[in-house]
Design an enzyme around this catalytic site. Structure first.
Site, short mmCIF file in Angstrom:
data_model
loop_
_atom_site.label_atom_id
_atom_site.label_comp_id
_atom_site.label_asym_id
_atom_site.label_seq_id
_atom_site.Cartn_x
_atom_site.Cartn_y
_atom_site.Cartn_z
N HIS A 272 0.85 -1.18 0.00
CA HIS A 272 0.00 0.00 0.00
C HIS A 272 0.89 1.23 0.00
CE1 HIS A 272 -3.07 2.91 1.32
NE2 HIS A 272 -3.96 2.02 0.92
N ASP A 326 -7.82 -4.70 -0.16
CA ASP A 326 -8.28 -5.40 -1.36
C ASP A 326 -7.95 -6.88 -1.33
OD1 ASP A 326 -9.27 -3.09 -2.78
OD2 ASP A 326 -7.19 -2.48 -3.04
#
Length: 389
Positions: A272, A326
């Site tokens: 991320h 996700d």
């Protein structure tokens, strides 16, 4: 910040504006080193365990938790505005069956602005009722738009919303025609909460850039949906499920990872831009998934995902590359029977609350976004007539 020439600007050049503050906000805060996320100062874990999406939306929009009376009123407004115009449904019937649900959502949200006109000149302060109405309208209608298109593309009639169901439960009902079990509704509700806001991401920035031109809020949210549709943003959860399908079994995980790492390829759902440790939202979704599997059993997707996480810890974990939201959201949605290409639209259903909270802040700014660039092209060239080229 811009200087008089390219060399003056190079010192402040940051590709993608990485690390460059572009706004002040009190909506949310992320501590990437600790893996900590707050909405209006409240830990996301507390909200996921104790709040609802309706209450969290109110918190994001108005900056404080509602009283029981305020929440009841807000909930009534959301339920009242769930329905969509029949002409919107007629427009959706003309979309090709192959249209991605995100393309449908972006188009229909933009079209809402024609049915619910918003003041074009917002240089002055807008009255609260006008702002409140558009926020409620968008939060309430996005689930209806997503569910309607999902059914119509298969030749089925849309299912009208029910006023006796929560925001999450009603979406599931409109999508499937079945009232969800309480655990299913709660899992979807928490998924909405953890996806509702995440400070200055690409789609939020798109909202602010568009809103800064005084475009109407439907156009601003449509722009955000367009940004969210990209595989580097909201579309990543679809890539994770495709990866799990490609791997096929737990026994294939190690060879798959070794191949990806040796070729320096990105592994969907890992890493991320902000978090340098495990994404707190991923941890919450895993907890939800475990509740679900206690009742209906663990499936192959989860087993593969856990093996990827375990094996990647020694190679990528030390570099701060850990599972993000996700990585597990798609597994949860698939377990609930939701088609893969609806994962990102569900992200939008949740994130619209955060987008609108930032949109409200932008209303008070009055400053159009106009970043500088560093020109690296030719200079002083002469025009050559076409017959001499």
């Amino acid at each position: 910040m811009a200087g008089n020439n390219a060399s003056d600007n190079i010192a402040c050049y940051s590709p993608g504006l990485a690390g460059i503050p572009v706004a002040e906000s009190s909506v949310s805060s992320v501590d990437g080193k600790r893996g900590y996320l707050e909405y209006r100062g409240i830990d996301i874990e507390q909200l996921a365990e104790q709040s609802s999406f309706e209450e969290t939306s109110y918190l994001l929009l108005y900056g404080e938790l509602p009283t029981a009376e305020q929440l009841a009123s807000f909930d009534r407004q959301l339920k009242h505005h769930r329905r969509i115009k029949f002409r919107i449904r007629d427009m959706m019937k003309c979309f090709p069956e192959s249209a991605h649900p995100m393309d449908s959502l972006q188009a229909t949200v933009a079209a809402l602005g024609m049915f619910y006109p918003f003041p074009k000149n917002i240089s002055g302060e807008l009255d609260r009722a006008t702002v409140d109405t558009v926020c409620v309208n968008l939060i309430a209608k996005l689930p209806t738009l997503v569910a309607a298109h999902a059914r119509m593309r298969h030749g089925d009639d849309p299912i009208a919303p029910r006023d006796d169901l929560s925001h999450a439960a009603n979406f599931y009902y409109m999508l499937t025609g079945e009232e969800p079990y309480p655990l299913t509704a709660r899992i979807l509700d928490v998924a909405f909460i953890v996806h509702a806001e995440h400070e200055m991401n690409a789609s939020t920035f798109s909202t602010l850039v568009t809103a800064s031109t005084h475009a109407d809020p439907y156009t601003s949210i449509s722009a955000a949906i367009g940004s969210l549709s990209g595989p580097l943003h909201g579309g990543a959860n679809e890539d994770v499920l495709n990866m799990l399908d490609e791997i096929g079994s737990v026994e294939n995980v190690e060879a798959y990872l070794n191949s990806k790492l040796s070729n320096r390829e990105k592994i969907p759902g890992l890493g991320h831009r902000v978090y340098k440790t495990r994404d707190p939202r991923a941890a919450l979704l895993v907890r939800l998934y475990k509740q679900l599997t206690d009742k209906i059993g663990i499936d192959t997707n989860y087993s593969i995902a856990r093996q990827i996480e375990t094996l990647s810890e020694s190679t990528l974990g030390a570099k701060g590359v850990c599972p993000n939201v996700d990585f597990y959201s798609g597994i949860v949605y698939r377990k609930l029977g939701i088609p893969t290409d609806l994962f990102t639209p569900i992200f939008a259903i949740a994130r619209v609350a955060g987008w609108l909270a930032h949109w409200k802040e932008q209303l008070g700014s009055g400053r159009i976004y106009r970043p500088a660039q560093i020109y690296v092209g030719k200079k002083g060239e002469s025009y050559i007539p076409i017959e001499k080229r």
